[in-house]
Design an enzyme around this catalytic site. Sequence first.
Site, PDB file in Angstrom:
ATOM      1  N   THR A 135      13.328   4.803  10.099  1.00  0.00           N
ATOM      2  CA  THR A 135      14.272   3.758  10.480  1.00  0.00           C
ATOM      3  C   THR A 135      13.863   2.428   9.857  1.00  0.00           C
ATOM      4  OG1 THR A 135      14.704   4.858  12.585  1.00  0.00           O
ATOM      5  CG2 THR A 135      15.297   2.529  12.429  1.00  0.00           C
ATOM      6  N   ALA A 185       5.578  -8.694   1.398  1.00  0.00           N
ATOM      7  CA  ALA A 185       6.101  -9.991   1.824  1.00  0.00           C
ATOM      8  C   ALA A 185       5.017 -10.972   2.234  1.00  0.00           C
ATOM      9  CB  ALA A 185       7.074  -9.794   2.985  1.00  0.00           C
ATOM     10  N   HIS A 186       3.913 -10.483   2.786  1.00  0.00           N
ATOM     11  CA  HIS A 186       2.993 -11.397   3.463  1.00  0.00           C
ATOM     12  C   HIS A 186       2.098 -12.201   2.519  1.00  0.00           C
ATOM     13  CE1 HIS A 186      -1.045  -9.293   3.427  1.00  0.00           C
ATOM     14  NE2 HIS A 186      -0.271  -8.298   3.028  1.00  0.00           N
ATOM     15  N   CYS A 223      -9.025  -6.037   2.038  1.00  0.00           N
ATOM     16  CA  CYS A 223      -8.970  -4.603   2.324  1.00  0.00           C
ATOM     17  C   CYS A 223     -10.316  -3.917   2.095  1.00  0.00           C
ATOM     18  CB  CYS A 223      -7.908  -3.936   1.459  1.00  0.00           C
ATOM     19  SG  CYS A 223      -6.247  -4.560   1.762  1.00  0.00           S
ATOM     20  N   GLN A 278       0.459  -9.554  -5.584  1.00  0.00           N
ATOM     21  CA  GLN A 278      -0.050 -10.922  -5.703  1.00  0.00           C
ATOM     22  C   GLN A 278       0.798 -11.774  -6.638  1.00  0.00           C
ATOM     23  OE1 GLN A 278      -2.379 -12.212  -3.918  1.00  0.00           O
ATOM     24  NE2 GLN A 278      -3.462 -10.447  -3.080  1.00  0.00           N
ATOM     25  N   ASN A 328      -5.883  -9.220  -7.682  1.00  0.00           N
ATOM     26  CA  ASN A 328      -5.923  -9.799  -6.346  1.00  0.00           C
ATOM     27  C   ASN A 328      -7.206 -10.552  -6.042  1.00  0.00           C
ATOM     28  OD1 ASN A 328      -6.941  -6.947  -6.418  1.00  0.00           O
ATOM     29  ND2 ASN A 328      -7.582  -7.443  -4.334  1.00  0.00           N
ATOM     30  N   THR A 350       0.834  -1.205   0.000  1.00  0.00           N
ATOM     31  CA  THR A 350       0.000   0.000   0.000  1.00  0.00           C
ATOM     32  C   THR A 350       0.869   1.255   0.000  1.00  0.00           C
ATOM     33  OG1 THR A 350      -1.894  -1.045   1.076  1.00  0.00           O
ATOM     34  CG2 THR A 350      -1.688   1.336   1.318  1.00  0.00           C
TER      35      THR A 350
END
Length: 420
Positions: free
Chosen positions: A236, A199-200, A323, A180, A152, A73
């Site tokens: 960071t 990553a997820h 989402c 995706q 998606n 996002t």
Amino acid sequence: MTKPLYFDCHATTPVAEAVVQAMAPYWSECFGNPAGASVWGWEAEAAVAQARATMATAIGALPSEIVFTSGATEANNLAIKGVAEACLARGRHLVTVQTEHSAVLAPCAYLARLGFTVDYLPVNGIGQLDLSQLAAALRPDTVLVSIMAANNEIGVLHPLAEIGALCRERGILLHTDAAQAIGKIPLQVAAVDLLALTAHKCYGPKGIGALYVRTGTPLAPQLHGGGQEAERRSGTLNVPLIVGMAKAMTLAIAALPDEGPRLATLRDRLWARLTAALPDLILNGALTPRLPHNLNFSVPGVNGSALLAEVRPHLTVSSGSACATGHPSHVLAAWAIARPGQCGVAVWAGEFSPGSRRRSGRRGGGGGSAEIADGKWVLNRLNWVCHRPSWVSNRTREVLTGTNWVSNRTREVLTGTVGF
């Protein structure tokens, strides 16, 4: 508590054990700030540099072209708003597609409120963008085209190579949301200028993503502060998540030559069994080109919300993007326009990911991996849920089957008159 079988890997995936192990030292042992001038910081910086190089190599990019973000996002927002701001002197026109993820549609809508012009192109009968419509939409003041690599919800793949060539001929930047696609299909950056990753979706951790930015691409930062990521994204860096993302991508891409065909075979077998039992089913989008683990279909005349409510105790599936839970699928609405009369008023869309079966089959209750692999357990569970009186109220049964859009065969299966 016995959890339902998990068939919704478009929403998220469990973190692979090897990924957990790769991240472990960077939570408490190698905990330095990668921007810090100490041995602790240098150690963290080295881990980030290795992860950046690994990810860049995986998609055919340079390490300097990888910008770490909090997820796809943020990466999409940085790409779209960053290019729009950086290219103000050239133009204020953007082109995207109606079936994009909200992480693309929302920043486009935001820019439209600021005075930009955004064209939202439709998809054709198989869920793809028509290249002739894209060519017609491009203008001298077009600064960006944003088109996802893989949808998606319906899993359809867009022809990025052809789209990229068309944009390059006109000197227009191309951004793609590849959240995706990574680890599911071969993915390289040759055709695009910006590419968003997370990553997820491929057995990595949540909260980490990246944006590929081709060298020389104008991009205005959207987060200001310490100037990390070569002044493109301040904040960071989250070292353990970055390490985890690189590990997840490495594992997924290494397994792709075998895993992709295996998942596609399982998907096609399930679809064949479903349509043999329920001939009214409509496949949403083209079966090919499509993500190998995706199956999304509609049952004409059946209320999707009611059916999903009955299925959820046993199977974790969805009717749209995680989402946008609680809202009708804008993807299926756009596809229905391209296929008038082909979608029922309500939709049941199952996003099928048998790749999770080794983890979820044991805890799902009632189905071993062999049964899941050939689709029998899924079929039997759907049949059982739809006709078992203790699960289906009279009102739900009326909603599910009380319409003349449902064929006699579908009505028989849903009400348990006949079995699978």
